[in-house]
Structures are given as C-alpha cells and as structure tokens.
Design a protein around this motif. Structure first.
Motif, short mmCIF file in Angstrom:
data_model
loop_
_atom_site.label_atom_id
_atom_site.label_comp_id
_atom_site.label_asym_id
_atom_site.label_seq_id
_atom_site.Cartn_x
_atom_site.Cartn_y
_atom_site.Cartn_z
N GLU A 125 3.08 4.21 22.71
CA GLU A 125 3.73 3.75 21.48
C GLU A 125 2.62 3.31 20.54
O GLU A 125 1.78 2.47 20.89
N VAL A 126 2.59 3.88 19.34
CA VAL A 126 1.53 3.64 18.38
C VAL A 126 2.15 3.05 17.11
O VAL A 126 3.18 3.53 16.63
N VAL A 127 1.51 2.01 16.57
CA VAL A 127 1.96 1.37 15.33
C VAL A 127 0.89 1.59 14.27
O VAL A 127 -0.29 1.27 14.50
N LEU A 128 1.30 2.14 13.12
CA LEU A 128 0.40 2.39 12.00
C LEU A 128 0.86 1.60 10.78
O LEU A 128 2.06 1.38 10.61
N ASP A 129 -0.09 1.20 9.95
CA ASP A 129 0.29 0.58 8.68
C ASP A 129 0.72 1.67 7.71
O ASP A 129 0.63 2.87 8.03
N PRO A 130 1.23 1.33 6.52
CA PRO A 130 1.69 2.37 5.59
C PRO A 130 0.62 3.39 5.21
O PRO A 130 0.93 4.55 4.95
N ALA A 131 -0.65 2.98 5.21
CA ALA A 131 -1.74 3.89 4.85
C ALA A 131 -2.18 4.76 6.03
O ALA A 131 -3.06 5.60 5.88
N GLY A 132 -1.58 4.58 7.22
CA GLY A 132 -1.90 5.40 8.38
C GLY A 132 -2.97 4.84 9.29
O GLY A 132 -3.41 5.52 10.21
N ARG A 133 -3.37 3.58 9.08
CA ARG A 133 -4.38 2.96 9.96
C ARG A 133 -3.70 2.40 11.21
O ARG A 133 -2.68 1.72 11.11
N LEU A 134 -4.27 2.70 12.37
CA LEU A 134 -3.71 2.25 13.63
C LEU A 134 -3.83 0.73 13.74
O LEU A 134 -4.91 0.18 13.56
N PRO B 147 0.84 -1.19 0.00
CA PRO B 147 0.00 0.00 0.00
C PRO B 147 0.88 1.24 0.00
O PRO B 147 1.98 1.23 0.53
N GLU B 148 0.39 2.32 -0.59
CA GLU B 148 1.14 3.57 -0.65
C GLU B 148 1.31 4.12 0.76
O GLU B 148 0.38 4.13 1.57
N ARG B 149 2.53 4.59 1.07
CA ARG B 149 2.83 5.14 2.40
C ARG B 149 2.37 6.60 2.45
O ARG B 149 2.69 7.39 1.58
N VAL B 150 1.63 6.94 3.51
CA VAL B 150 1.22 8.33 3.72
C VAL B 150 2.45 9.14 4.15
O VAL B 150 3.45 8.58 4.59
N GLN C 209 6.95 -1.96 8.25
CA GLN C 209 5.52 -2.25 8.34
C GLN C 209 4.63 -1.01 8.22
O GLN C 209 3.42 -1.12 8.14
N GLY C 210 5.21 0.18 8.25
CA GLY C 210 4.42 1.41 8.19
C GLY C 210 5.08 2.54 8.95
O GLY C 210 6.09 3.07 8.54
#
Length: 97
Positions: free
Chosen positions: A69-78, A9-12, A44-45
């Motif tokens: 600590e927050v982990v987001l995918d490449p599209a910015g979804r938590l 997926p495209e990275r924000v 991973q994002g």
C-alpha cells in the motif's frame, strides 16, 4: 513548487501517479514492481496498491509476491508505504482474506 497556506499543490494525473509510485517504490525496495493493482485519489493525494515479486522461484507459479500500500501526495511524492499480504503467484484471490 511554492504554495501559500490556502493553495493545494497541483494533483498529477493518474498515469503520472502510477509512474511515480512504481519508480519510488523500486528505489526503496531495490526490486521493480510487477504491477499496480489499484489507484485512487484521496483528499491527501493518491493511494496505490503495488504488486512486487519478493522471491523468484521455479516454476514461476510458486514465486512469492507482496502487495504494498503506497501513499503519495498530490504532486506524486511518496509519503509512506506498507507491505500488506504475501502470496504465491498461483494463488487466486477469493475475497475471504
């Protein structure tokens, strides 16, 4: 967004990742974050460190904050979050945690 197995997926942008981290964490915690103290891209994002006031006190220097600590995918979804250290606003980070 539709992707095949070979496409990522495209990275924000970093700015959009920060917005997404704060908006989604606010929705989950019911409190707005005070600041984003760190943000870095990963395979991973995105990973972010977000500061949140957990207990407001008077004087304000005694308010209790927490670092999440927050982990987001490449599209910015938590994807995940975890509360790290808690501290009072007046505490100075000395690097000897």
């Amino acid at each position: 967004m539709i992707t095949n197995d070979s496409e990522q997926p495209e990275r924000v942008s970093a700015a959009e990742a920060m917005r997404q981290a704060t908006e989604q964490l606010t929705e989950l915690l019911g409190r707005p974050p005070e600041s984003v103290s760190a943000l870095k891209p990963t395979d991973q994002g995105w990973e972010a460190e977000v500061e949140v006031v957990e207990l407001e006190r008077i004087p304000e220097t005694t308010s209790v904050l927490a670092s999440y600590e927050v982990v987001l995918d490449p599209a910015g979804r938590l994807l995940a979050y975890e509360r790290g250290r808690r501290y009072t606003r007046a505490q100075i980070d000395r690097g000897d945690h």
